[in-house]
Write a protein that holds these residues in place. Structure first.
Motif, PDB file in Angstrom:
ATOM      1  N   ALA A  32      12.208  -6.980  39.985  1.00 31.73           N
ATOM      2  CA  ALA A  32      11.105  -6.021  40.077  1.00 31.73           C
ATOM      3  C   ALA A  32      11.353  -5.015  41.193  1.00 31.73           C
ATOM      4  CB  ALA A  32       9.794  -6.763  40.318  1.00 31.73           C
ATOM      5  N   THR A  33      11.954  -5.465  42.288  1.00 27.41           N
ATOM      6  CA  THR A  33      12.245  -4.558  43.395  1.00 27.41           C
ATOM      7  C   THR A  33      13.329  -3.556  42.993  1.00 27.41           C
ATOM      8  OG1 THR A  33      11.741  -6.383  44.908  1.00 27.41           O
ATOM      9  CG2 THR A  33      12.742  -4.427  45.855  1.00 27.41           C
ATOM     10  N   ARG A  34      14.303  -4.014  42.236  1.00 27.16           N
ATOM     11  CA  ARG A  34      15.336  -3.097  41.731  1.00 27.16           C
ATOM     12  C   ARG A  34      14.722  -2.053  40.803  1.00 27.16           C
ATOM     13  NH1 ARG A  34      20.410  -7.134  40.155  1.00 27.16           N
ATOM     14  NH2 ARG A  34      21.087  -7.573  42.300  1.00 27.16           N
ATOM     15  N   GLN A  35      13.791  -2.485  39.955  1.00 26.71           N
ATOM     16  CA  GLN A  35      13.125  -1.541  39.066  1.00 26.71           C
ATOM     17  C   GLN A  35      12.307  -0.528  39.856  1.00 26.71           C
ATOM     18  OE1 GLN A  35      13.245  -1.022  35.657  1.00 26.71           O
ATOM     19  NE2 GLN A  35      15.036  -2.370  35.861  1.00 26.71           N
ATOM     20  N   LEU A  36      11.671  -1.004  40.925  1.00 23.03           N
ATOM     21  CA  LEU A  36      10.934  -0.090  41.796  1.00 23.03           C
ATOM     22  C   LEU A  36      11.873   0.955  42.380  1.00 23.03           C
ATOM     23  CD1 LEU A  36       8.523   0.863  43.511  1.00 23.03           C
ATOM     24  CD2 LEU A  36       9.098  -0.932  45.163  1.00 23.03           C
ATOM     25  N   ALA A  37      13.033   0.518  42.878  1.00 24.14           N
ATOM     26  CA  ALA A  37      14.004   1.452  43.448  1.00 24.14           C
ATOM     27  C   ALA A  37      14.458   2.473  42.408  1.00 24.14           C
ATOM     28  CB  ALA A  37      15.196   0.686  44.011  1.00 24.14           C
ATOM     29  N   LYS A  38      14.651   2.006  41.189  1.00 27.63           N
ATOM     30  CA  LYS A  38      15.069   2.915  40.112  1.00 27.63           C
ATOM     31  C   LYS A  38      14.013   3.984  39.880  1.00 27.63           C
ATOM     32  CE  LYS A  38      16.414   2.966  35.223  1.00 27.63           C
ATOM     33  NZ  LYS A  38      16.631   2.132  34.007  1.00 27.63           N
ATOM     34  N   ARG A  39      12.740   3.572  39.838  1.00 26.77           N
ATOM     35  CA  ARG A  39      11.659   4.542  39.637  1.00 26.77           C
ATOM     36  C   ARG A  39      11.581   5.517  40.803  1.00 26.77           C
ATOM     37  NH1 ARG A  39       8.931  -0.194  38.042  1.00 26.77           N
ATOM     38  NH2 ARG A  39       7.691  -0.213  39.953  1.00 26.77           N
ATOM     39  N   GLN A  40      11.760   5.027  42.010  1.00 26.51           N
ATOM     40  CA  GLN A  40      11.695   5.896  43.186  1.00 26.51           C
ATOM     41  C   GLN A  40      12.803   6.952  43.152  1.00 26.51           C
ATOM     42  OE1 GLN A  40      11.901   2.531  45.866  1.00 26.51           O
ATOM     43  NE2 GLN A  40       9.827   2.898  46.633  1.00 26.51           N
ATOM     44  N   ILE A  41      13.989   6.545  42.761  1.00 28.30           N
ATOM     45  CA  ILE A  41      15.102   7.492  42.670  1.00 28.30           C
ATOM     46  C   ILE A  41      14.848   8.522  41.573  1.00 28.30           C
ATOM     47  CG2 ILE A  41      17.562   7.695  42.082  1.00 28.30           C
ATOM     48  CD1 ILE A  41      17.948   4.954  43.484  1.00 28.30           C
ATOM     49  N   THR A  42      14.268   8.078  40.459  1.00 30.61           N
ATOM     50  CA  THR A  42      13.924   9.013  39.382  1.00 30.61           C
ATOM     51  C   THR A  42      12.915  10.040  39.862  1.00 30.61           C
ATOM     52  OG1 THR A  42      14.367   7.351  37.682  1.00 30.61           O
ATOM     53  CG2 THR A  42      12.958   9.204  37.061  1.00 30.61           C
ATOM     54  N   TRP A  43      11.905   9.584  40.606  1.00 35.00           N
ATOM     55  CA  TRP A  43      10.915  10.507  41.193  1.00 35.00           C
ATOM     56  C   TRP A  43      11.618  11.564  42.053  1.00 35.00           C
ATOM     57  CZ3 TRP A  43       5.736  11.559  41.140  1.00 35.00           C
ATOM     58  CH2 TRP A  43       4.868  10.639  40.533  1.00 35.00           C
ATOM     59  N   MET A  44      12.528  11.113  42.937  1.00 42.93           N
ATOM     60  CA  MET A  44      13.175  12.052  43.851  1.00 42.93           C
ATOM     61  C   MET A  44      14.007  13.077  43.093  1.00 42.93           C
ATOM     62  SD  MET A  44      14.204   9.899  47.270  1.00 42.93           S
ATOM     63  CE  MET A  44      15.448   8.900  46.463  1.00 42.93           C
ATOM     64  N   ARG A  45      14.656  12.664  42.037  1.00 44.78           N
ATOM     65  CA  ARG A  45      15.448  13.610  41.244  1.00 44.78           C
ATOM     66  C   ARG A  45      14.551  14.623  40.551  1.00 44.78           C
ATOM     67  NH1 ARG A  45      20.096   9.322  39.076  1.00 44.78           N
ATOM     68  NH2 ARG A  45      21.160   9.209  41.098  1.00 44.78           N
ATOM     69  N   GLN A  46      13.353  14.198  40.158  1.00 50.33           N
ATOM     70  CA  GLN A  46      12.392  15.145  39.593  1.00 50.33           C
ATOM     71  C   GLN A  46      11.904  16.117  40.659  1.00 50.33           C
ATOM     72  OE1 GLN A  46       9.480  12.463  37.953  1.00 50.33           O
ATOM     73  NE2 GLN A  46      10.629  12.125  36.057  1.00 50.33           N
ATOM     74  N   PHE A  47      11.687  15.616  41.879  1.00 50.45           N
ATOM     75  CA  PHE A  47      11.274  16.496  42.971  1.00 50.45           C
ATOM     76  C   PHE A  47      12.298  17.598  43.199  1.00 50.45           C
ATOM     77  CE2 PHE A  47       8.745  12.854  45.195  1.00 50.45           C
ATOM     78  CZ  PHE A  47       7.682  13.073  44.330  1.00 50.45           C
ATOM     79  N   LYS A  48      13.578  17.246  43.107  1.00 52.01           N
ATOM     80  CA  LYS A  48      14.636  18.238  43.352  1.00 52.01           C
ATOM     81  C   LYS A  48      14.580  19.377  42.341  1.00 52.01           C
ATOM     82  CE  LYS A  48      17.759  14.726  45.197  1.00 52.01           C
ATOM     83  NZ  LYS A  48      19.021  13.998  44.969  1.00 52.01           N
ATOM     84  N   GLN A  49      14.043  19.098  41.163  1.00 52.89           N
ATOM     85  CA  GLN A  49      13.954  20.130  40.137  1.00 52.89           C
ATOM     86  C   GLN A  49      12.777  21.066  40.350  1.00 52.89           C
ATOM     87  OE1 GLN A  49      13.846  18.033  36.397  1.00 52.89           O
ATOM     88  NE2 GLN A  49      15.861  17.100  36.680  1.00 52.89           N
ATOM     89  N   THR A  50      11.756  20.580  41.050  1.00 54.31           N
ATOM     90  CA  THR A  50      10.526  21.375  41.184  1.00 54.31           C
ATOM     91  C   THR A  50      10.249  21.837  42.619  1.00 54.31           C
ATOM     92  OG1 THR A  50       9.240  19.327  41.383  1.00 54.31           O
ATOM     93  CG2 THR A  50       9.453  20.283  39.187  1.00 54.31           C
ATOM     94  N   TRP A  51      10.801  21.150  43.603  1.00 54.97           N
ATOM     95  CA  TRP A  51      10.585  21.530  44.997  1.00 54.97           C
ATOM     96  C   TRP A  51      11.829  22.217  45.536  1.00 54.97           C
ATOM     97  CZ3 TRP A  51       8.390  16.330  47.345  1.00 54.97           C
ATOM     98  CH2 TRP A  51       7.158  16.057  46.751  1.00 54.97           C
ATOM     99  N   PRO A  52      11.664  23.313  46.249  1.00 54.25           N
ATOM    100  CA  PRO A  52      12.837  23.997  46.795  1.00 54.25           C
ATOM    101  C   PRO A  52      13.419  23.255  48.011  1.00 54.25           C
ATOM    102  CG  PRO A  52      10.823  25.089  47.500  1.00 54.25           C
ATOM    103  CD  PRO A  52      10.414  24.033  46.520  1.00 54.25           C
ATOM    104  N   GLU A  53      14.726  23.305  48.102  1.00 52.39           N
ATOM    105  CA  GLU A  53      15.438  22.890  49.323  1.00 52.39           C
ATOM    106  C   GLU A  53      15.217  21.431  49.709  1.00 52.39           C
ATOM    107  OE1 GLU A  53      14.208  25.669  52.283  1.00 52.39           O
ATOM    108  OE2 GLU A  53      15.238  27.350  51.351  1.00 52.39           O
TER     109      GLU A  53
END
Length: 317
Positions: free
Chosen positions: A269-290
């Motif tokens: 479950a902790t690994r799945q949490l980490a996976k979701r967190q990384i997915t969130w950050m990659r989405q942020f990179k697409q919408t947030w500058p710099e």
């Protein structure tokens, strides 16, 4: 003082706390926790809460602020964080927001959608249906009402299925339609330095997660949860007990799974949490500058963060 803040985001076990404390040792900062588990009192081991020494080394906020019997929402976080940013800046310090609850970062940065308020009677009705039929059956019900939302959810993700059903049934609209109601005026017009700690090798992060979970077990995680169950009136559907690790330990204490199953499920479950967190950050990179990405596995990652904060702080003066 001009309002501003540093975001230090990262998956679980990426070294966020150590990196933030390294910044605090060099700059006049105060830490604001962006973690939906650290808000709970008496939940220390299973949340990897900073130690007493670490908490005393630098002002840190939004830790140990609610009982495990209570809930704490993204809206509450946004309000509290904006107040703290203002107060910290007035003290001539830099707020550094540190954590892995990506919904909180998004709520602070982009504002919140105008979602229906929680309805106690409807929520109890949904929970009763789940007790009778199971969450996969309710996931099927959601698929009939909002196929797009259901397709994004695991059939056993009780928390998200519950809230999705609640929103769709209260509003009569899909989840996507509800989330699109947010006004651009809700966005937070503050200058942010956005740093994302991301591992270059997911396998190394997974090994860290396993080692940390085992260290929690050795440190008395089971005893911590047993004490919580005697000290508070808790249920497995409460937000505190849905935290990663606590859910699996509850099942073990309740006799639903054995120790090895608890350990396996907790790490998974902790690994799945980490996976979701990384997915969130990659989405942020697409919408947030710099958004600045730092490899948390590099030996000099803290030095890289210090350099970025130093350069950015000069720009804010």
């Amino acid at each position: 003082m001009k309002q501003h803040a540093v975001f230090l985001m990262g998956p679980t076990a990426s070294g966020k706390t150590a990196a933030a404390l390294a910044v605090a040792s060099q700059f006049p900062v105060e830490i604001v926790s962006v973690d939906s588990a650290l808000v709970y009192r008496d939940m220390d081991i299973g949340t990897a809460k900073p130690t007493a020494t670490e908490l005393a080394s630098c002002p840190q906020h939004l830790i140990n602020i609610v009982s495990p019997e209570e809930s704490y929402s993204a809206a509450q976080f946004r309000s509290d964080a904006l107040t703290l940013i203002n107060e910290i800046c007035r003290r001539g310090r830099t707020p550094i927001l540190v954590g892995g609850t990506m919904l909180y970062f998004k709520a602070l940065h982009d504002g919140l959608s105008d979602l229906p308020q929680a309805d106690g009677a409807l929520r109890e009705e949904i929970e009763q249906a789940a007790r009778e039929k199971g969450w996969p059956a309710l996931h099927t019900d959601l698929a009939e009402l909002d196929p797009e939302a259901a397709a994004r959810l695991n059939p056993n993700d009780a928390q998200r299925i519950q809230r999705a059903l609640e929103i769709v049934r209260l509003s009569g609209q899909s989840l996507a339609e509800n989330y699109n109601k947010r006004s651009p005026l809700d966005e937070t017009p503050l200058p942010f330095l956005r740093i994302a700690l991301e591992p270059s090798d997911r396998a190394v992060l997974h090994e860290r997660i396993a080692q940390r979970f085992d260290a929690m077990l050795t440190a008395g995680f089971e005893q911590e949860v047993r004490k919580l169950l005697t000290q508070y009136t808790l249920s497995p559907n409460m937000a505190s007990m849905r935290c990663v690790g606590y859910r699996q330990m509850w099942e073990y204490i309740n006799g639903e799974i054995d120790f090895e199953q608890m350990r396996f499920k907790g790490i998974a479950a902790t690994r799945q949490l980490a996976k979701r967190q990384i997915t969130w950050m990659r989405q942020f990179k697409q919408t947030w500058p710099e958004v600045q990405t730092v490899d948390c596995l590099q030996p000099d990652h803290q030095a890289q963060i210090l350099e970025q904060v130093s350069h950015w702080a000069l720009q804010q003066q």
